[in-house]
Write a protein that holds these residues in place. Structure first.
Motif, PDB file in Angstrom:
ATOM      1  N   GLY A  35     -13.556   6.673 -77.181  1.00 28.66           N
ATOM      2  CA  GLY A  35     -12.545   5.967 -77.363  1.00 28.66           C
ATOM      3  C   GLY A  35     -12.226   6.016 -79.065  1.00 28.66           C
ATOM      4  O   GLY A  35     -13.237   6.330 -79.656  1.00 28.66           O
ATOM      5  N   TRP A  36     -11.073   5.584 -79.159  1.00 27.82           N
ATOM      6  CA  TRP A  36     -10.641   5.406 -80.690  1.00 27.82           C
ATOM      7  C   TRP A  36     -10.176   4.066 -80.876  1.00 27.82           C
ATOM      8  O   TRP A  36      -9.451   3.379 -79.914  1.00 27.82           O
ATOM      9  CB  TRP A  36      -9.887   6.462 -81.263  1.00 27.82           C
ATOM     10  CG  TRP A  36     -10.192   7.934 -81.221  1.00 27.82           C
ATOM     11  CD1 TRP A  36     -10.165   8.787 -80.488  1.00 27.82           C
ATOM     12  CD2 TRP A  36     -10.879   8.399 -82.508  1.00 27.82           C
ATOM     13  NE1 TRP A  36     -10.713   9.937 -80.969  1.00 27.82           N
ATOM     14  CE2 TRP A  36     -11.308   9.594 -82.122  1.00 27.82           C
ATOM     15  CE3 TRP A  36     -11.227   7.878 -83.748  1.00 27.82           C
ATOM     16  CZ2 TRP A  36     -11.884  10.594 -83.209  1.00 27.82           C
ATOM     17  CZ3 TRP A  36     -11.814   8.645 -84.748  1.00 27.82           C
ATOM     18  CH2 TRP A  36     -12.119   9.934 -84.317  1.00 27.82           C
ATOM     19  N   TYR A  37     -10.586   3.351 -82.059  1.00 26.96           N
ATOM     20  CA  TYR A  37      -9.944   2.177 -82.272  1.00 26.96           C
ATOM     21  C   TYR A  37      -9.491   2.201 -83.631  1.00 26.96           C
ATOM     22  O   TYR A  37      -9.952   3.048 -84.651  1.00 26.96           O
ATOM     23  CB  TYR A  37     -11.133   0.962 -82.042  1.00 26.96           C
ATOM     24  CG  TYR A  37     -11.404   0.754 -80.866  1.00 26.96           C
ATOM     25  CD1 TYR A  37     -11.091  -0.220 -80.023  1.00 26.96           C
ATOM     26  CD2 TYR A  37     -12.185   1.688 -80.229  1.00 26.96           C
ATOM     27  CE1 TYR A  37     -11.628  -0.645 -78.824  1.00 26.96           C
ATOM     28  CE2 TYR A  37     -12.730   1.558 -78.845  1.00 26.96           C
ATOM     29  CZ  TYR A  37     -12.394   0.287 -78.068  1.00 26.96           C
ATOM     30  OH  TYR A  37     -12.724   0.111 -76.837  1.00 26.96           O
ATOM     31  N   ARG A  38      -8.631   1.324 -84.164  1.00 25.56           N
ATOM     32  CA  ARG A  38      -8.341   1.020 -85.704  1.00 25.56           C
ATOM     33  C   ARG A  38      -8.013  -0.282 -86.141  1.00 25.56           C
ATOM     34  O   ARG A  38      -7.856  -1.284 -85.173  1.00 25.56           O
ATOM     35  CB  ARG A  38      -6.940   2.102 -85.741  1.00 25.56           C
ATOM     36  CG  ARG A  38      -5.743   1.239 -85.063  1.00 25.56           C
ATOM     37  CD  ARG A  38      -4.461   2.291 -85.207  1.00 25.56           C
ATOM     38  NE  ARG A  38      -3.409   1.473 -84.784  1.00 25.56           N
ATOM     39  CZ  ARG A  38      -2.009   2.178 -84.466  1.00 25.56           C
ATOM     40  NH1 ARG A  38      -2.128   3.548 -85.146  1.00 25.56           N
ATOM     41  NH2 ARG A  38      -1.178   1.730 -84.204  1.00 25.56           N
ATOM     42  N   GLN A  39      -8.398  -0.648 -87.640  1.00 28.96           N
ATOM     43  CA  GLN A  39      -8.331  -1.732 -88.043  1.00 28.96           C
ATOM     44  C   GLN A  39      -7.418  -1.481 -89.324  1.00 28.96           C
ATOM     45  O   GLN A  39      -7.950  -0.787 -90.297  1.00 28.96           O
ATOM     46  CB  GLN A  39      -9.510  -2.439 -88.357  1.00 28.96           C
ATOM     47  CG  GLN A  39      -9.233  -3.952 -88.659  1.00 28.96           C
ATOM     48  CD  GLN A  39     -10.873  -4.405 -88.719  1.00 28.96           C
ATOM     49  OE1 GLN A  39     -12.024  -3.956 -88.747  1.00 28.96           O
ATOM     50  NE2 GLN A  39     -10.708  -5.609 -88.826  1.00 28.96           N
ATOM     51  N   ALA A  40      -6.269  -1.979 -89.588  1.00 26.85           N
ATOM     52  CA  ALA A  40      -5.503  -2.138 -90.608  1.00 26.85           C
ATOM     53  C   ALA A  40      -5.800  -3.389 -91.269  1.00 26.85           C
ATOM     54  O   ALA A  40      -6.327  -4.438 -91.131  1.00 26.85           O
ATOM     55  CB  ALA A  40      -4.016  -2.125 -90.047  1.00 26.85           C
ATOM     56  N   ALA A  49      -7.005   4.551 -78.121  1.00 26.69           N
ATOM     57  CA  ALA A  49      -6.982   5.306 -76.970  1.00 26.69           C
ATOM     58  C   ALA A  49      -8.600   5.435 -76.404  1.00 26.69           C
ATOM     59  O   ALA A  49      -9.281   5.399 -77.132  1.00 26.69           O
ATOM     60  CB  ALA A  49      -6.318   6.626 -77.058  1.00 26.69           C
ATOM     61  N   THR A  50      -8.661   5.612 -75.061  1.00 25.73           N
ATOM     62  CA  THR A  50      -9.905   5.877 -74.566  1.00 25.73           C
ATOM     63  C   THR A  50      -9.850   7.077 -73.515  1.00 25.73           C
ATOM     64  O   THR A  50      -8.817   7.365 -72.966  1.00 25.73           O
ATOM     65  CB  THR A  50     -10.571   4.747 -73.811  1.00 25.73           C
ATOM     66  OG1 THR A  50      -9.469   4.236 -72.584  1.00 25.73           O
ATOM     67  CG2 THR A  50     -10.753   3.380 -74.641  1.00 25.73           C
ATOM     68  N   ILE A  51     -11.008   7.656 -73.303  1.00 32.22           N
ATOM     69  CA  ILE A  51     -10.959   8.599 -72.242  1.00 32.22           C
ATOM     70  C   ILE A  51     -12.291   8.600 -71.505  1.00 32.22           C
ATOM     71  O   ILE A  51     -13.182   8.666 -72.077  1.00 32.22           O
ATOM     72  CB  ILE A  51     -10.715  10.024 -72.902  1.00 32.22           C
ATOM     73  CG1 ILE A  51     -10.763  11.226 -71.814  1.00 32.22           C
ATOM     74  CG2 ILE A  51     -11.637  10.453 -74.027  1.00 32.22           C
ATOM     75  CD1 ILE A  51     -10.217  12.669 -72.326  1.00 32.22           C
ATOM     76  N   ASN A  58      -6.210   6.319 -71.511  1.00 29.04           N
ATOM     77  CA  ASN A  58      -5.501   5.086 -71.665  1.00 29.04           C
ATOM     78  C   ASN A  58      -5.318   4.910 -73.004  1.00 29.04           C
ATOM     79  O   ASN A  58      -5.860   5.279 -73.964  1.00 29.04           O
ATOM     80  CB  ASN A  58      -6.321   3.861 -71.265  1.00 29.04           C
ATOM     81  CG  ASN A  58      -5.814   2.448 -71.309  1.00 29.04           C
ATOM     82  OD1 ASN A  58      -4.643   2.455 -70.884  1.00 29.04           O
ATOM     83  ND2 ASN A  58      -6.217   1.518 -71.949  1.00 29.04           N
ATOM     84  N   TYR A  59      -4.046   4.390 -73.299  1.00 30.63           N
ATOM     85  CA  TYR A  59      -3.005   4.453 -74.632  1.00 30.63           C
ATOM     86  C   TYR A  59      -2.667   3.039 -74.821  1.00 30.63           C
ATOM     87  O   TYR A  59      -2.307   2.275 -74.037  1.00 30.63           O
ATOM     88  CB  TYR A  59      -2.156   5.481 -74.973  1.00 30.63           C
ATOM     89  CG  TYR A  59      -2.563   6.907 -74.759  1.00 30.63           C
ATOM     90  CD1 TYR A  59      -3.023   7.333 -76.025  1.00 30.63           C
ATOM     91  CD2 TYR A  59      -2.764   7.551 -73.592  1.00 30.63           C
ATOM     92  CE1 TYR A  59      -3.473   9.006 -75.813  1.00 30.63           C
ATOM     93  CE2 TYR A  59      -2.843   8.980 -73.347  1.00 30.63           C
ATOM     94  CZ  TYR A  59      -3.547   9.498 -74.689  1.00 30.63           C
ATOM     95  OH  TYR A  59      -3.819  10.756 -74.580  1.00 30.63           O
ATOM     96  N   CYS A  95     -14.598   5.644 -83.961  1.00 31.94           N
ATOM     97  CA  CYS A  95     -14.853   6.333 -82.727  1.00 31.94           C
ATOM     98  C   CYS A  95     -15.996   5.436 -82.112  1.00 31.94           C
ATOM     99  O   CYS A  95     -16.714   4.951 -82.767  1.00 31.94           O
ATOM    100  CB  CYS A  95     -15.332   7.692 -83.130  1.00 31.94           C
ATOM    101  SG  CYS A  95     -16.074   8.509 -81.843  1.00 31.94           S
ATOM    102  N   ASN A  96     -15.604   5.374 -80.657  1.00 33.84           N
ATOM    103  CA  ASN A  96     -16.603   4.875 -79.869  1.00 33.84           C
ATOM    104  C   ASN A  96     -17.060   5.602 -78.889  1.00 33.84           C
ATOM    105  O   ASN A  96     -16.194   6.335 -78.116  1.00 33.84           O
ATOM    106  CB  ASN A  96     -15.963   3.511 -79.319  1.00 33.84           C
ATOM    107  CG  ASN A  96     -16.917   2.494 -78.401  1.00 33.84           C
ATOM    108  OD1 ASN A  96     -16.529   2.735 -77.284  1.00 33.84           O
ATOM    109  ND2 ASN A  96     -17.721   1.657 -78.969  1.00 33.84           N
TER     110      ASN A  96
END
Length: 121
Positions: A35-40, A49-51, A58-59, A95-96
């Motif tokens: 998956g992808w995570y973000r931090q502003a 999002a995950t796969i 999932n978004y 990235c995770n």
């Protein structure tokens, strides 16, 4: 040891596109969910999002319809195609991956170092 290396970040104008990639290397038996995570700045880290290993995705509602997550199992790589980018997408993207390092082992949670995405005119 398992390492996740991200690439593809950078500066882009609103409405533009970027593709992030993340490749896992090292002692890998099997990779499950990625998956992808973000931090502003000033905000909590959030899921983008995950796969799963069966390609179920999932978004977050904020990116649905604009971002697409995909994976290439032969390359141990997950991608995030980002289209119609907005200034509010500006963040460090992480990235995770859930990875088992050998047969019979419990899988573990691994993170990349992050890549900066700036959306600005």
């Amino acid at each position: 040891q398992v390492q996740l290396v991200e690439s593809g970040g950078g500066l882009v104008q609103p409405g533009g596109s970027l593709r992030l990639s993340c490749t896992a290397s090292g002692s890998i038996f099997s990779i499950y969910t990625m998956g992808w995570y973000r931090q502003a700045p000033g905000k909590q880290r959030e899921l983008v999002a995950t796969i799963t290993s069966s390609s179920s995705t999932n978004y977050a509602n904020s990116v649905k319809g604009r971002f697409t997550i995909s994976r290439d199992n032969a390359k141990n790589t997950v991608y995030l195609q980002m289209n119609s980018l907005k200034p509010e997408d500006t963040a460090v993207y992480y990235c995770n991956a859930d990875i088992a390092t050998h047969w019979g082992a419990f899988s573990g949670d691994y993170w990349g170092q992050g890549t900066q995405v700036i959306v600005s005119s």
